[in-house]
Design a protein around this motif. Structure first.
Motif, PDB file in Angstrom:
ATOM      1  N   VAL A  14       0.838  -1.193   0.000  1.00 64.98           N
ATOM      2  CA  VAL A  14       0.000   0.000   0.000  1.00 64.98           C
ATOM      3  C   VAL A  14       0.875   1.246   0.000  1.00 64.98           C
ATOM      4  CG1 VAL A  14      -1.790   1.292   1.221  1.00 64.98           C
ATOM      5  CG2 VAL A  14      -1.834  -1.214   1.214  1.00 64.98           C
ATOM      6  N   VAL A  15       0.568   2.183  -0.880  1.00 66.04           N
ATOM      7  CA  VAL A  15       1.254   3.481  -0.921  1.00 66.04           C
ATOM      8  C   VAL A  15       0.432   4.465  -0.095  1.00 66.04           C
ATOM      9  CG1 VAL A  15       2.047   5.363  -2.403  1.00 66.04           C
ATOM     10  CG2 VAL A  15       2.179   2.987  -3.218  1.00 66.04           C
ATOM     11  N   PRO A  16       0.955   4.954   1.022  1.00 65.69           N
ATOM     12  CA  PRO A  16       0.167   5.820   1.924  1.00 65.69           C
ATOM     13  C   PRO A  16       0.062   7.248   1.402  1.00 65.69           C
ATOM     14  CG  PRO A  16       2.380   5.568   2.779  1.00 65.69           C
ATOM     15  CD  PRO A  16       2.323   4.716   1.544  1.00 65.69           C
ATOM     16  N   LEU A  17      -0.689   7.396   0.324  1.00 68.97           N
ATOM     17  CA  LEU A  17      -0.843   8.700  -0.329  1.00 68.97           C
ATOM     18  C   LEU A  17      -2.325   8.942  -0.552  1.00 68.97           C
ATOM     19  CD1 LEU A  17       0.000  11.204  -1.941  1.00 68.97           C
ATOM     20  CD2 LEU A  17       0.520   9.707  -3.877  1.00 68.97           C
ATOM     21  N   ALA A  18      -2.935   9.778   0.300  1.00 72.38           N
ATOM     22  CA  ALA A  18      -4.371  10.032   0.185  1.00 72.38           C
ATOM     23  C   ALA A  18      -4.737  11.281   0.977  1.00 72.38           C
ATOM     24  CB  ALA A  18      -5.172   8.839   0.709  1.00 72.38           C
ATOM     25  N   PRO A  19      -5.565  12.152   0.415  1.00 76.42           N
ATOM     26  CA  PRO A  19      -6.014  13.332   1.163  1.00 76.42           C
ATOM     27  C   PRO A  19      -6.740  12.978   2.457  1.00 76.42           C
ATOM     28  CG  PRO A  19      -6.441  13.637  -1.172  1.00 76.42           C
ATOM     29  CD  PRO A  19      -5.993  12.216  -0.999  1.00 76.42           C
ATOM     30  N   SER A  20      -7.346  11.811   2.537  1.00 74.42           N
ATOM     31  CA  SER A  20      -8.098  11.439   3.740  1.00 74.42           C
ATOM     32  C   SER A  20      -7.229  10.862   4.843  1.00 74.42           C
ATOM     33  CB  SER A  20      -9.193  10.421   3.375  1.00 74.42           C
ATOM     34  OG  SER A  20     -10.145  11.002   2.505  1.00 74.42           O
ATOM     35  N   LEU A  21      -5.928  10.695   4.604  1.00 73.26           N
ATOM     36  CA  LEU A  21      -5.005  10.266   5.660  1.00 73.26           C
ATOM     37  C   LEU A  21      -4.604  11.493   6.472  1.00 73.26           C
ATOM     38  CD1 LEU A  21      -2.723   7.698   3.782  1.00 73.26           C
ATOM     39  CD2 LEU A  21      -4.306   7.196   5.653  1.00 73.26           C
ATOM     40  N   LYS A  22      -5.281  11.713   7.571  1.00 72.31           N
ATOM     41  CA  LYS A  22      -5.120  12.959   8.313  1.00 72.31           C
ATOM     42  C   LYS A  22      -3.746  13.093   8.967  1.00 72.31           C
ATOM     43  CE  LYS A  22     -10.025  13.760   9.240  1.00 72.31           C
ATOM     44  NZ  LYS A  22     -10.492  12.804   8.244  1.00 72.31           N
ATOM     45  N   GLN A  23      -3.088  11.977   9.265  1.00 70.84           N
ATOM     46  CA  GLN A  23      -1.789  12.053   9.936  1.00 70.84           C
ATOM     47  C   GLN A  23      -0.641  12.295   8.965  1.00 70.84           C
ATOM     48  OE1 GLN A  23      -3.613   9.440   9.407  1.00 70.84           O
ATOM     49  NE2 GLN A  23      -2.484   7.504   9.357  1.00 70.84           N
ATOM     50  N   ARG A  24      -0.969  12.394   7.642  1.00 72.32           N
ATOM     51  CA  ARG A  24       0.068  12.603   6.631  1.00 72.32           C
ATOM     52  C   ARG A  24      -0.335  13.776   5.726  1.00 72.32           C
ATOM     53  NH1 ARG A  24       3.320   7.759   6.155  1.00 72.32           N
ATOM     54  NH2 ARG A  24       4.217   8.707   4.296  1.00 72.32           N
ATOM     55  N   ASP A  25       0.642  14.340   5.060  1.00 71.13           N
ATOM     56  CA  ASP A  25       0.404  15.409   4.095  1.00 71.13           C
ATOM     57  C   ASP A  25       0.578  14.819   2.701  1.00 71.13           C
ATOM     58  OD1 ASP A  25       0.450  17.608   2.385  1.00 71.13           O
ATOM     59  OD2 ASP A  25       1.443  18.899   3.859  1.00 71.13           O
ATOM     60  N   TYR A  26      -0.533  14.669   1.998  1.00 72.37           N
ATOM     61  CA  TYR A  26      -0.471  14.013   0.690  1.00 72.37           C
ATOM     62  C   TYR A  26       0.384  14.784  -0.311  1.00 72.37           C
ATOM     63  CZ  TYR A  26      -3.967  17.396  -0.982  1.00 72.37           C
ATOM     64  OH  TYR A  26      -4.623  18.539  -1.334  1.00 72.37           O
ATOM     65  N   ARG A  27       0.502  16.097  -0.132  1.00 75.87           N
ATOM     66  CA  ARG A  27       1.319  16.897  -1.053  1.00 75.87           C
ATOM     67  C   ARG A  27       2.802  16.566  -0.893  1.00 75.87           C
ATOM     68  NH1 ARG A  27      -2.002  21.948   1.120  1.00 75.87           N
ATOM     69  NH2 ARG A  27      -1.563  20.650   2.942  1.00 75.87           N
ATOM     70  N   ILE A  28       3.217  16.307   0.345  1.00 74.72           N
ATOM     71  CA  ILE A  28       4.603  15.897   0.583  1.00 74.72           C
ATOM     72  C   ILE A  28       4.821  14.470   0.087  1.00 74.72           C
ATOM     73  CG2 ILE A  28       6.310  15.405   2.378  1.00 74.72           C
ATOM     74  CD1 ILE A  28       5.094  17.702   4.000  1.00 74.72           C
ATOM     75  N   ASP A  29       3.866  13.579   0.387  1.00 79.41           N
ATOM     76  CA  ASP A  29       3.987  12.182  -0.043  1.00 79.41           C
ATOM     77  C   ASP A  29       4.050  12.062  -1.554  1.00 79.41           C
ATOM     78  OD1 ASP A  29       3.997  11.186   2.558  1.00 79.41           O
ATOM     79  OD2 ASP A  29       1.812  11.044   2.636  1.00 79.41           O
ATOM     80  N   ALA A  30       3.324  12.922  -2.261  1.00 79.77           N
ATOM     81  CA  ALA A  30       3.297  12.844  -3.718  1.00 79.77           C
ATOM     82  C   ALA A  30       4.641  13.193  -4.348  1.00 79.77           C
ATOM     83  CB  ALA A  30       2.223  13.776  -4.279  1.00 79.77           C
ATOM     84  N   GLU A  31       5.502  13.877  -3.587  1.00 79.38           N
ATOM     85  CA  GLU A  31       6.825  14.246  -4.094  1.00 79.38           C
ATOM     86  C   GLU A  31       7.940  13.413  -3.453  1.00 79.38           C
ATOM     87  OE1 GLU A  31       6.921  16.054  -6.577  1.00 79.38           O
ATOM     88  OE2 GLU A  31       5.209  17.431  -6.517  1.00 79.38           O
ATOM     89  N   ASP A  32       7.567  12.418  -2.648  1.00 77.25           N
ATOM     90  CA  ASP A  32       8.543  11.604  -1.931  1.00 77.25           C
ATOM     91  C   ASP A  32       9.302  10.698  -2.906  1.00 77.25           C
ATOM     92  OD1 ASP A  32       9.311   8.969  -0.450  1.00 77.25           O
ATOM     93  OD2 ASP A  32       9.032  10.450   1.149  1.00 77.25           O
ATOM     94  N   ALA A  33      10.606  10.834  -2.947  1.00 81.00           N
ATOM     95  CA  ALA A  33      11.429  10.104  -3.916  1.00 81.00           C
ATOM     96  C   ALA A  33      11.397   8.605  -3.667  1.00 81.00           C
ATOM     97  CB  ALA A  33      12.861  10.619  -3.877  1.00 81.00           C
ATOM     98  N   GLN A  34      11.365   8.193  -2.387  1.00 80.60           N
ATOM     99  CA  GLN A  34      11.350   6.761  -2.088  1.00 80.60           C
ATOM    100  C   GLN A  34      10.026   6.114  -2.489  1.00 80.60           C
ATOM    101  OE1 GLN A  34      12.496   6.582   2.116  1.00 80.60           O
ATOM    102  NE2 GLN A  34      14.499   5.803   1.488  1.00 80.60           N
ATOM    103  N   LEU A  35       8.905   6.799  -2.202  1.00 78.34           N
ATOM    104  CA  LEU A  35       7.619   6.284  -2.639  1.00 78.34           C
ATOM    105  C   LEU A  35       7.570   6.172  -4.160  1.00 78.34           C
ATOM    106  CD1 LEU A  35       4.924   8.052  -0.386  1.00 78.34           C
ATOM    107  CD2 LEU A  35       5.690   5.674  -0.306  1.00 78.34           C
ATOM    108  N   ALA A  36       8.065   7.208  -4.841  1.00 77.49           N
ATOM    109  CA  ALA A  36       8.061   7.195  -6.301  1.00 77.49           C
ATOM    110  C   ALA A  36       8.904   6.046  -6.843  1.00 77.49           C
ATOM    111  CB  ALA A  36       8.572   8.532  -6.834  1.00 77.49           C
ATOM    112  N   GLN A  37      10.059   5.808  -6.228  1.00 78.93           N
ATOM    113  CA  GLN A  37      10.932   4.740  -6.709  1.00 78.93           C
ATOM    114  C   GLN A  37      10.321   3.364  -6.472  1.00 78.93           C
ATOM    115  OE1 GLN A  37      13.370   5.280  -8.596  1.00 78.93           O
ATOM    116  NE2 GLN A  37      14.184   3.211  -8.798  1.00 78.93           N
TER     117      GLN A  37
END
Length: 401
Positions: free
Chosen positions: A88-111
């Motif tokens: 699971v990629v933890p990238l979602a506007p409804s994940l309140k404990q995370r900032d989806y804008r930061i996750d969307a630019e995360d190099a490790q998630l992208a890789q």
């Protein structure tokens, strides 16, 4: 107004960057019409197979979901049940404990996505996907670029419901009822918004088609944006799109192809209208090509071509609620093997909907190019190239005191 301008800028940028400069993707799409059941093995197995087979790494994006943890976990477990190694990629506007804008630019998630064999988009709200994966200026985030890289090199992109809506370059945003959409029209930045365009710029995609009568709402969207071809997939059903637009139908039921290449509109009539469109229904197991329309029947229909000189039915075909559950499919199946050459379906507003005085007539006509194929094992048909005409009707409403 700001929102509308944002969508406009995004659309202009997407038209001039990215896919226009890229070679055609080598990968596959698995477009699911929603409500995919856990026991629909043929669809789940095909996703795993296209992603690399047993042990394939598949990135699950619950971005559209209202409860991303639950949705993502369930989908990953289903994929793993059929042999994948999903995560699971933890990238979602409804994940309140995370900032989806930061996750969307995360190099490790992208890789991690770039190195996977496939991506699966969960259902929910499709605007959450585009909000999370597309920058305010319309360019791709690191995660979205990784998804495109995977697709370019031969990976699979699968999506259900909202995950299907994003497949075309235009998607529905603020949806109303089908009848309200027909009577009130559609507008960019309101009912319509840019999708992610994985299937290309020339095909419109919609989902929950037969279950919710949505074939009719595809028409105003296609006319508004200039689409000549539209694919509508039913629930618990998938279209696999590969190579030079080769399409296979998998799952419970089937899909509609709307062809507006010869269609016209009467500009003197202010209400929605359409003449000389073509509508086809492809059943599970069928294969066809876009845009040529070349058809390869499923194994149970190979010798089942309907003989128009010896039709099985004689009764008139009519539906008083053409937008009802499976109504358009039932009408098409009854018409293709019938001495009758025309069928009529009527759509009217439900209580409380706008424009109760306005209805629509959908006229289906069997023409020279129309063909039907009957299954040898079930009461199922493939129906090709019926003519479709739509005209507005004035509905007399009863008045009560």
């Amino acid at each position: 107004m700001k929102r509308w301008l944002g969508w406009l800028v995004a659309g202009l940028i997407w038209c001039t960057q990215g896919a226009a400069a890229e070679t055609p993707p080598q990968g596959s799409l698995v477009i699911i019409g929603g409500a995919l059941r856990a026991d629909n093995a043929v669809v789940w197995q095909r996703i795993v197979e296209l992603s690399g087979g047993a042990g394939a790494r598949i990135a699950v994006l619950p971005t559209a979901a209202g409860n991303p943890e639950r949705s993502g976990g369930n989908i990953a477990s289903y994929l793993n049940r059929y042999g994948a190694a999903a995560f699971v990629v933890p990238l979602a506007p409804s994940l309140k404990q995370r900032d989806y804008r930061i996750d969307a630019e995360d190099a490790q998630l992208a890789q991690s996505i770039r190195e996977a064999g496939g991506v699966y988009f969960a259902g929910g709200d499709q605007t959450k996907i585009t909000r999370a994966l597309v920058r305010p200026d319309g360019s791709r985030t690191a995660v979205l670029q990784a998804i495109w890289d995977l697709y370019q090199r031969g990976g699979v992109i699968a999506g259900t419901s909202a995950g299907a809506a994003i497949m075309s370059s235009t998607m529905y945003d603020e949806t109303r009822s089908v009848m309200d959409t027909l009577s009130s029209g559609v507008n960019d930045g309101k009912e319509l918004a840019p999708g992610l365009g994985f299937i290309g710029k020339d095909v419109f995609v919609d989902q929950h088609l037969l279950a919710r009568g949505r074939f009719a709402r595809m028409l105003p969207a296609m006319l508004k944006k200039g689409y000549k071809l539209g694919l509508g997939i039913d629930e618990n059903t998938a279209l696999v799109v590969q190579g030079q637009r080769n399409v296979e139908v998998l799952g419970y039921q089937g899909a509609l192809l709307l062809d507006l290449q010869q269609a016209t509109v009467d500009g003197a009539t202010p209400q929605f209208n359409l003449s000389n469109a073509r509508i086809s229904y492809y059943d599970r197991g069928d294969r066809f090509e876009l845009p040529s329309g070349r058809y390869i029947p499923s194994a149970d229909k190979i010798d089942g071509k309907v003989d128009p000189l010896h039709p099985a039915n004689r009764q008139p075909v009519y539906s008083s609620d053409i937008l009802g559950h499976n109504a358009v499919l039932i009408l098409m199946e009854r018409l293709i093997d019938n001495v009758q050459t025309q069928a009529i379906g009527i759509a009217t507003a439900a209580p409380g909907e706008p424009h109760p005085e306005l209805g629509f007539e959908f006229k289906f006509t069997r023409v020279a190019e129309s063909e039907g194929y009957e299954s040898a094992t079930s009461e199922a048909y493939t129906v090709l190239k019926l003519r479709l005409d739509v005209r507005p009707l004035q509905i007399s409403q009863p008045w009560y005191r």
